[in-house]
Design a protein around this motif. Sequence first.
Motif, short mmCIF file in Angstrom:
data_model
loop_
_atom_site.label_atom_id
_atom_site.label_comp_id
_atom_site.label_asym_id
_atom_site.label_seq_id
_atom_site.Cartn_x
_atom_site.Cartn_y
_atom_site.Cartn_z
N LEU A 125 -35.27 -4.97 13.50
CA LEU A 125 -35.91 -5.73 12.43
C LEU A 125 -35.36 -5.31 11.07
N LEU A 126 -35.17 -4.01 10.87
CA LEU A 126 -34.63 -3.50 9.62
C LEU A 126 -33.18 -3.93 9.43
N ARG A 127 -32.40 -3.88 10.52
CA ARG A 127 -30.97 -4.19 10.43
C ARG A 127 -30.69 -5.68 10.23
N TRP A 128 -31.37 -6.52 11.02
CA TRP A 128 -31.01 -7.94 11.01
C TRP A 128 -31.98 -8.84 10.25
N TYR A 129 -33.11 -8.29 9.81
CA TYR A 129 -34.04 -9.09 9.02
C TYR A 129 -34.16 -8.55 7.60
N ALA A 130 -34.46 -7.26 7.49
CA ALA A 130 -34.69 -6.69 6.16
C ALA A 130 -33.38 -6.53 5.37
N TYR A 131 -32.34 -6.01 6.03
CA TYR A 131 -31.08 -5.76 5.31
C TYR A 131 -30.50 -7.01 4.65
N PRO A 132 -30.36 -8.15 5.38
CA PRO A 132 -29.79 -9.34 4.73
C PRO A 132 -30.59 -9.83 3.53
N ARG A 133 -31.88 -9.50 3.49
CA ARG A 133 -32.72 -9.96 2.38
C ARG A 133 -32.79 -8.95 1.24
N LEU A 134 -32.69 -7.67 1.56
CA LEU A 134 -32.85 -6.64 0.54
C LEU A 134 -31.53 -6.22 -0.11
N ALA A 135 -30.43 -6.37 0.61
CA ALA A 135 -29.12 -5.98 0.06
C ALA A 135 -28.63 -7.08 -0.87
N LYS A 136 -28.83 -6.91 -2.15
CA LYS A 136 -28.41 -7.93 -3.11
C LYS A 136 -28.18 -7.29 -4.48
N ILE A 137 -27.46 -8.00 -5.33
CA ILE A 137 -27.20 -7.54 -6.69
C ILE A 137 -28.44 -7.80 -7.54
N PRO A 138 -28.94 -6.79 -8.26
CA PRO A 138 -30.11 -7.03 -9.11
C PRO A 138 -29.77 -7.97 -10.26
N PRO A 139 -30.69 -8.87 -10.63
CA PRO A 139 -30.39 -9.85 -11.68
C PRO A 139 -30.36 -9.26 -13.08
N ASN A 140 -30.91 -8.06 -13.25
CA ASN A 140 -31.03 -7.47 -14.60
C ASN A 140 -30.00 -6.39 -14.87
N GLN A 141 -28.89 -6.41 -14.16
CA GLN A 141 -27.89 -5.35 -14.30
C GLN A 141 -27.26 -5.34 -15.70
N TYR A 142 -27.02 -4.14 -16.20
CA TYR A 142 -26.29 -3.97 -17.47
C TYR A 142 -25.24 -2.89 -17.26
N GLN A 143 -24.04 -3.16 -17.73
CA GLN A 143 -22.96 -2.19 -17.55
C GLN A 143 -21.94 -2.33 -18.68
N GLU A 144 -21.37 -1.22 -19.07
CA GLU A 144 -20.32 -1.21 -20.09
C GLU A 144 -19.16 -0.38 -19.58
N VAL A 145 -17.96 -0.90 -19.74
CA VAL A 145 -16.75 -0.21 -19.31
C VAL A 145 -15.74 -0.25 -20.44
N VAL A 146 -15.10 0.88 -20.69
CA VAL A 146 -14.04 0.95 -21.70
C VAL A 146 -12.70 1.15 -20.99
#
Length: 323
Positions: free
Chosen positions: A22-43
């Motif tokens: 259940l964790l591998r094939w149900y929860a993982y596909p739904r929980l593994a995602k990029i957060p919409p509020n990400q902030y990052q700076e690179v020089v």
Amino acid sequence: MRRRVSLVLLALAVFCAALAPLLRWYAYPRLAKIPPNQYQEVVLEAKDATLLDYTAGMEPKKVDKVTIVQTLKGDVEASEEIEASAGKDVVVWDTLTHIMGPDGKMVSQIPERYIFDAHTQEPVHATGEAVDGDPVRREGIEFKWPFFTEPRDYLYFDAQTRTSSPIHYVGPRTFHGLDVYYYEQTVPWTKVSLPKKMPIEGIDPATFEQSTGTSLWYKTKAMFWVDPVTGAPVNAEQVIEQEMRGGIAAGAPDGRLTVFAGHVKMRDDYAKYTRELVASNRVKVLALHTYAPLGLAAGGLALFGLALWLEARGRRADEELTA
């Protein structure tokens, strides 16, 4: 008492055995995602680069370094609006590439809006998808590879040319102790649009080529070292060349005037931070995808074996009492 304990252990074993898939094939596909509020700076920096000096007779000059600051900010409100019509988790990234000369003055700025599926990183086509204010329709990936990246070629979007072309898988590498996949993309000389924001006031990029007969050309070799679990690059480099052709460049050798030429690399402190961030996120993804399901499955088997052992001991004890 032993039988009661064995029944409890058997129940726990069944629970673990059911929870693992259940964790591998149900929860993982739904929980593994990029957060919409990400902030990052690179020089990033290009040392010993060539840069066109707009204030001194339009002459290319060797400079100590050119600095590129890339900021990335997730637009949560825009993500939610697009999700309502797309019917899936969507991320909207607003990025800004700010290029500075050795004196710290702005050379150009290029904003970009990238809209993509939070789980697969595939582009989502919606109003606002743009590079430097120009609407685009991306094909393939940009900035980030999918979770559990495969050792194969991908289609990768180049913001300068506004086109997509294959980025080739070269092979596995070890980068600062991390096992990564190495990719390369070569974009040949291509005519591109002038940035809308430039260091000289009064230049209208929309009419510059028509009024002066001058066009901007660009080529690059892009290199990425990608963590195959998270799909995030732990390092990125580009060998970039830009030149003007015709018009105001007619007096230059071969009618070509170098605007920029250099090898762009992450600054050391940001490269170290990026590696640490990717390594941390890698553990989280593996915990959800692999470690927890395998641990639960192994724990279920162990509990099942222990329950059988206690039950067998209980029966032997009962037989001895009745003998």
